[in-house]
Design an enzyme around this catalytic site. Structure first.
Site, PDB file in Angstrom:
ATOM      1  N   TYR A   1      52.847 -49.033  92.906  1.00 47.86           N
ATOM      2  CA  TYR A   1      52.206 -50.100  92.977  1.00 47.86           C
ATOM      3  C   TYR A   1      52.733 -50.722  94.292  1.00 47.86           C
ATOM      4  O   TYR A   1      52.376 -52.339  94.500  1.00 47.86           O
ATOM      5  CB  TYR A   1      53.309 -51.265  92.080  1.00 47.86           C
ATOM      6  CG  TYR A   1      52.626 -50.657  90.722  1.00 47.86           C
ATOM      7  CD1 TYR A   1      51.646 -51.568  90.268  1.00 47.86           C
ATOM      8  CD2 TYR A   1      53.657 -50.391  90.020  1.00 47.86           C
ATOM      9  CE1 TYR A   1      51.440 -51.665  88.582  1.00 47.86           C
ATOM     10  CE2 TYR A   1      52.550 -49.319  88.915  1.00 47.86           C
ATOM     11  CZ  TYR A   1      52.311 -50.405  88.553  1.00 47.86           C
ATOM     12  OH  TYR A   1      50.982 -49.811  86.140  1.00 47.86           O
TER      13      TYR A   1
ATOM     14  N   HIS B   1      48.085 -59.974  82.116  1.00 48.59           N
ATOM     15  CA  HIS B   1      48.884 -58.167  82.368  1.00 48.59           C
ATOM     16  C   HIS B   1      49.914 -58.279  83.617  1.00 48.59           C
ATOM     17  O   HIS B   1      50.287 -57.256  84.457  1.00 48.59           O
ATOM     18  CB  HIS B   1      47.636 -57.237  82.890  1.00 48.59           C
ATOM     19  CG  HIS B   1      46.610 -56.922  81.506  1.00 48.59           C
ATOM     20  ND1 HIS B   1      46.466 -56.241  81.614  1.00 48.59           N
ATOM     21  CD2 HIS B   1      47.244 -57.228  80.181  1.00 48.59           C
ATOM     22  CE1 HIS B   1      45.282 -56.324  80.474  1.00 48.59           C
ATOM     23  NE2 HIS B   1      46.612 -56.956  79.709  1.00 48.59           N
TER      24      HIS B   1
ATOM     25  N   CYS C   1      71.143 -62.433  88.767  1.00 43.02           N
ATOM     26  CA  CYS C   1      72.203 -61.869  88.034  1.00 43.02           C
ATOM     27  C   CYS C   1      72.440 -60.328  88.987  1.00 43.02           C
ATOM     28  O   CYS C   1      73.687 -60.013  88.481  1.00 43.02           O
ATOM     29  CB  CYS C   1      71.382 -61.044  86.542  1.00 43.02           C
ATOM     30  SG  CYS C   1      70.497 -59.658  86.601  1.00 43.02           S
TER      31      CYS C   1
ATOM     32  N   GLN D   1      42.767 -60.433  83.766  1.00 43.92           N
ATOM     33  CA  GLN D   1      43.350 -58.898  83.143  1.00 43.92           C
ATOM     34  C   GLN D   1      44.297 -58.580  85.021  1.00 43.92           C
ATOM     35  O   GLN D   1      44.450 -57.242  84.491  1.00 43.92           O
ATOM     36  CB  GLN D   1      42.870 -57.262  83.063  1.00 43.92           C
ATOM     37  CG  GLN D   1      42.402 -58.014  81.216  1.00 43.92           C
ATOM     38  CD  GLN D   1      40.846 -57.382  80.780  1.00 43.92           C
ATOM     39  OE1 GLN D   1      40.563 -57.308  80.626  1.00 43.92           O
ATOM     40  NE2 GLN D   1      41.894 -56.164  80.162  1.00 43.92           N
TER      41      GLN D   1
ATOM     42  N   THR E   1      34.810 -56.289  82.619  1.00 47.42           N
ATOM     43  CA  THR E   1      35.696 -55.734  81.850  1.00 47.42           C
ATOM     44  C   THR E   1      34.745 -54.801  80.917  1.00 47.42           C
ATOM     45  O   THR E   1      34.218 -54.918  80.852  1.00 47.42           O
ATOM     46  CB  THR E   1      36.244 -56.835  80.297  1.00 47.42           C
ATOM     47  OG1 THR E   1      35.040 -57.352  79.689  1.00 47.42           O
ATOM     48  CG2 THR E   1      36.689 -58.073  81.650  1.00 47.42           C
TER      49      THR E   1
ATOM     50  N   CYS F   1      68.657 -57.909  91.438  1.00 48.06           N
ATOM     51  CA  CYS F   1      68.074 -59.417  90.942  1.00 48.06           C
ATOM     52  C   CYS F   1      68.889 -60.043  91.793  1.00 48.06           C
ATOM     53  O   CYS F   1      70.325 -60.954  91.948  1.00 48.06           O
ATOM     54  CB  CYS F   1      68.566 -59.602  89.213  1.00 48.06           C
ATOM     55  SG  CYS F   1      67.647 -60.752  89.055  1.00 48.06           S
TER      56      CYS F   1
END
Length: 233
Positions: free
Chosen positions: A56, A109, A139, A91, A176, A136
């Site tokens: 990613y 998504h 937290c 999407q 799509t 994070c």
């Protein structure tokens, strides 16, 4: 005087392909180098989080360099100029709709530009290069992950999307495949309430038989033409 029609638009990978962002089917692209099970499932992330984060990161860098095309600009024009509701659902996890001028985009998504804490579900802007084990900011748990809906997870904003579809007069699907649910079922929901349905695609999607109007060509050609027709009334 009749009110302006309510429009729901669903976009998929095909609308970003002309901006250089590959689809699942592209040979030689990022997706072709990885198995979906390894980089787009919770199980794949549990097995090898570094591989998933690296994947990613590469997609995020690619998206950051991409520019919107005429189809993205046309949909932004429709949102700005149409007198009725225009609900834009994508999407895609890139930000090309926003770069193209759209202000309210429903990313069902998820989004490359967002990071998610798996512990408390806090979201914040992702750095260009995310790292496994980042804490994070809410937290402090080391449970960061890409804010992407993987296979087997529930898409975001479904209640809002279903409300829009229940009131749709026009439903358009752009770029799509028609084989990834629940998005592939949106046309059926729109037809159920009597909406006109139009598909704009390079090649027919798997659910093409459910559309009233089918336009086969590049999104950068079909979408501006369709938007001009809608705005002309």
């Amino acid at each position: 005087m009749m009110s302006a029609p309510s429009i729901v638009i669903l976009t998929g990978a095909g609308i970003s392909a002309e901006s250089g962002l590959g689809t699942f089917r592209d040979e030689g692209g990022l997706w072709a180098q990885h198995r979906i099970e390894d980089v787009a499932t919770p199980e794949g992330f549990a097995r090898n989080p570094q591989r998933v984060v690296d994947f990613y990161n590469a997609r995020r860098a690619q998206a950051a360099e991409a520019s919107p095309n005429a189809a993205h600009a046309a949909l932004a024009r429709l949102q700005a100029e149409h007198l009725g509701d225009v609900t834009l659902v994508t999407q895609n996890v890139d930000d090309l709709h926003e770069k193209g001028g759209s202000g309210d985009v429903i990313h069902m998504h998820g989004a490359l530009a967002s990071a998610l804490c798996a512990a408390c579900e806090h979201r914040w802007p992702a750095r260009l290069e995310m790292s496994v084990g980042e804490e994070c900011p809410a937290c402090a748990a080391p449970t960061i992950r890409p804010d992407i809906v993987w296979f087997g997870e529930i898409p975001y904003h479904m209640e809002r999307i279903e409300r829009a579809l229940a009131n749709a007069d026009i439903f358009a699907a752009i770029g799509t495949s028609g084989n990834v649910y629940p998005a592939a079922g949106f046309v059926q929901m729109a037809r159920h309430v009597g909406a006109e349905t139009v598909e704009m695609n390079l090649e027919p999607g798997e659910n093409v038989g459910l559309f009233d109007d089918i336009r086969e060509s590049k999104a950068s050609e079909t979408v501006p033409n369709w938007v001009a027709e809608v705005l002309a009334g």
